[in-house]
Design a protein around this motif. Structure first.
Motif, short mmCIF file in Angstrom:
data_model
loop_
_atom_site.label_atom_id
_atom_site.label_comp_id
_atom_site.label_asym_id
_atom_site.label_seq_id
_atom_site.Cartn_x
_atom_site.Cartn_y
_atom_site.Cartn_z
N GLN A 52 0.52 -2.54 35.39
CA GLN A 52 -0.75 -2.47 35.91
C GLN A 52 -1.56 -3.95 35.94
N TRP A 53 -1.37 -4.53 35.03
CA TRP A 53 -2.07 -5.91 34.91
C TRP A 53 -1.27 -7.00 35.86
N LEU A 54 -0.06 -6.81 35.99
CA LEU A 54 0.74 -8.19 36.61
C LEU A 54 0.76 -7.85 38.10
N LEU A 55 1.17 -6.58 38.56
CA LEU A 55 1.33 -6.33 39.99
C LEU A 55 0.31 -6.90 40.93
N PRO A 56 -1.02 -6.32 40.75
CA PRO A 56 -2.22 -6.87 41.50
C PRO A 56 -2.29 -8.19 41.55
N PHE A 57 -2.28 -8.87 40.46
CA PHE A 57 -2.26 -10.47 40.40
C PHE A 57 -1.19 -11.27 41.06
N SER A 58 0.06 -10.51 40.97
CA SER A 58 1.13 -11.17 41.65
C SER A 58 1.04 -11.08 43.31
N ARG A 59 0.23 -9.81 43.62
CA ARG A 59 0.16 -9.51 45.15
C ARG A 59 -0.89 -10.67 45.56
N LEU A 60 -2.04 -10.85 44.76
CA LEU A 60 -2.86 -11.73 45.03
C LEU A 60 -2.50 -13.22 45.03
N ILE A 61 -1.51 -13.72 44.40
CA ILE A 61 -0.77 -14.98 44.36
C ILE A 61 -0.25 -15.29 45.91
N PHE A 62 0.47 -14.15 46.42
CA PHE A 62 1.02 -14.17 47.73
C PHE A 62 -0.05 -14.30 48.90
N LEU A 63 -1.17 -13.51 48.57
CA LEU A 63 -2.35 -13.82 49.84
C LEU A 63 -3.00 -14.87 49.68
N ASP A 64 -3.13 -15.64 48.41
CA ASP A 64 -3.96 -16.72 48.51
C ASP A 64 -3.47 -17.78 47.36
N LEU A 65 -2.73 -18.79 47.73
CA LEU A 65 -2.12 -20.02 47.01
C LEU A 65 -3.16 -20.88 46.48
N ALA A 66 -4.00 -20.26 45.63
CA ALA A 66 -4.96 -21.26 45.09
C ALA A 66 -4.43 -21.99 43.98
N PHE A 85 -9.32 -16.74 41.58
CA PHE A 85 -9.59 -15.44 41.98
C PHE A 85 -10.90 -14.85 41.60
N SER A 86 -11.29 -14.97 40.26
CA SER A 86 -12.62 -14.73 39.72
C SER A 86 -13.53 -15.39 40.38
N ARG A 87 -13.45 -16.73 40.67
CA ARG A 87 -14.68 -17.45 41.35
C ARG A 87 -14.78 -17.05 42.84
N LYS A 88 -13.74 -16.87 43.35
CA LYS A 88 -13.71 -16.15 45.03
C LYS A 88 -14.53 -14.96 44.84
N ALA A 89 -14.07 -14.05 44.04
CA ALA A 89 -14.41 -12.65 44.35
C ALA A 89 -16.15 -12.44 43.56
N PHE A 90 -16.30 -13.17 42.48
CA PHE A 90 -17.50 -12.92 41.80
C PHE A 90 -18.49 -14.20 41.69
N GLY A 91 -18.02 -15.18 42.08
CA GLY A 91 -19.12 -16.73 42.04
C GLY A 91 -18.85 -17.54 40.72
N ASN A 92 -19.49 -18.37 40.77
CA ASN A 92 -19.34 -19.27 39.75
C ASN A 92 -19.65 -18.75 38.45
N TYR A 93 -21.11 -18.20 38.42
CA TYR A 93 -21.31 -17.60 37.12
C TYR A 93 -20.33 -16.75 36.44
N MET A 94 -19.83 -15.61 37.21
CA MET A 94 -18.95 -14.62 36.64
C MET A 94 -17.71 -15.30 36.29
N ASP A 95 -17.30 -16.11 37.04
CA ASP A 95 -15.95 -16.88 36.74
C ASP A 95 -16.19 -17.52 35.45
N TYR A 96 -17.15 -18.36 35.07
CA TYR A 96 -17.41 -19.07 33.98
C TYR A 96 -17.48 -17.91 32.67
#
Length: 157
Positions: A16-30, A37-48
């Motif tokens: 449940q935790w690894l599969l979504p993030f493994s898919r995100l890595i293939f979609l965006d090679l940050a 991923f947290s910075r792109k989704a929620f902004g700098n404050y929530m990432d911090y």
């Protein structure tokens, strides 16, 4: 049966935790991994905030493990009951394992193999003791809490 249930729960949670993030890595090679991923989704404050909570949880968890581990060692080494020596030893434990993690996964894996082997010694010892001193009669009696004979005709099943 409990071991199989535990393994099934572990596999479900890890998937449940690894599969979504493994898919995100293939979609965006940050380059920053989960941090990006947290910075792109929620902004700098929530990432911090997410990273701060993650780091504080790791620090608290590491300190708790060091305190618990040293608490077990004080049974065998009573001179560790001194508060100053205990605090210094706990700090050394935390930094020792931080250094081991910095050295790389090969050293971590070898230490994990040694630790697992040491943990198996008492388990195998108990298994061997039970193997030679197991009594089926005592085991059967321990499940009969009523004290009545097991061959009761009034049993509905």
């Amino acid at each position: 049966m409990d071991i199989f249930d535990w393994l099934a729960d572990y596999n479900c949670w890890s998937e449940q935790w690894l599969l979504p993030f493994s898919r995100l890595i293939f979609l965006d090679l940050a380059p920053c991994g989960l941090h990006a991923f947290s910075r792109k989704a929620f902004g700098n404050y929530m990432d911090y905030q997410a990273n701060l909570v993650y780091r504080v949880a790791n620090i608290v968890g590491n300190v708790c493990i060091a305190v618990a581990g040293l608490g077990y060692l004080t049974h065998f080494l009573p001179w560790l009951n001194d508060p100053w020596l205990s605090a210094f030893t706990q700090i050394c434990f935390v930094w020792l394992f931080a250094y081991v993690n910095i050295c790389g996964p090969k050293l971590v894996a070898s230490i994990q193999v040694v630790a697992t082997s040491i943990k198996l010694v008492p388990i195998l010892g108990v298994v061997l003791l039970v193997w030679f001193w197991f009594s089926p009669e005592i085991f059967a009696e321990s499940w009969n809490v009523s004290g009545k004979d097991e061959q009761r005709p009034d049993r509905p099943y």
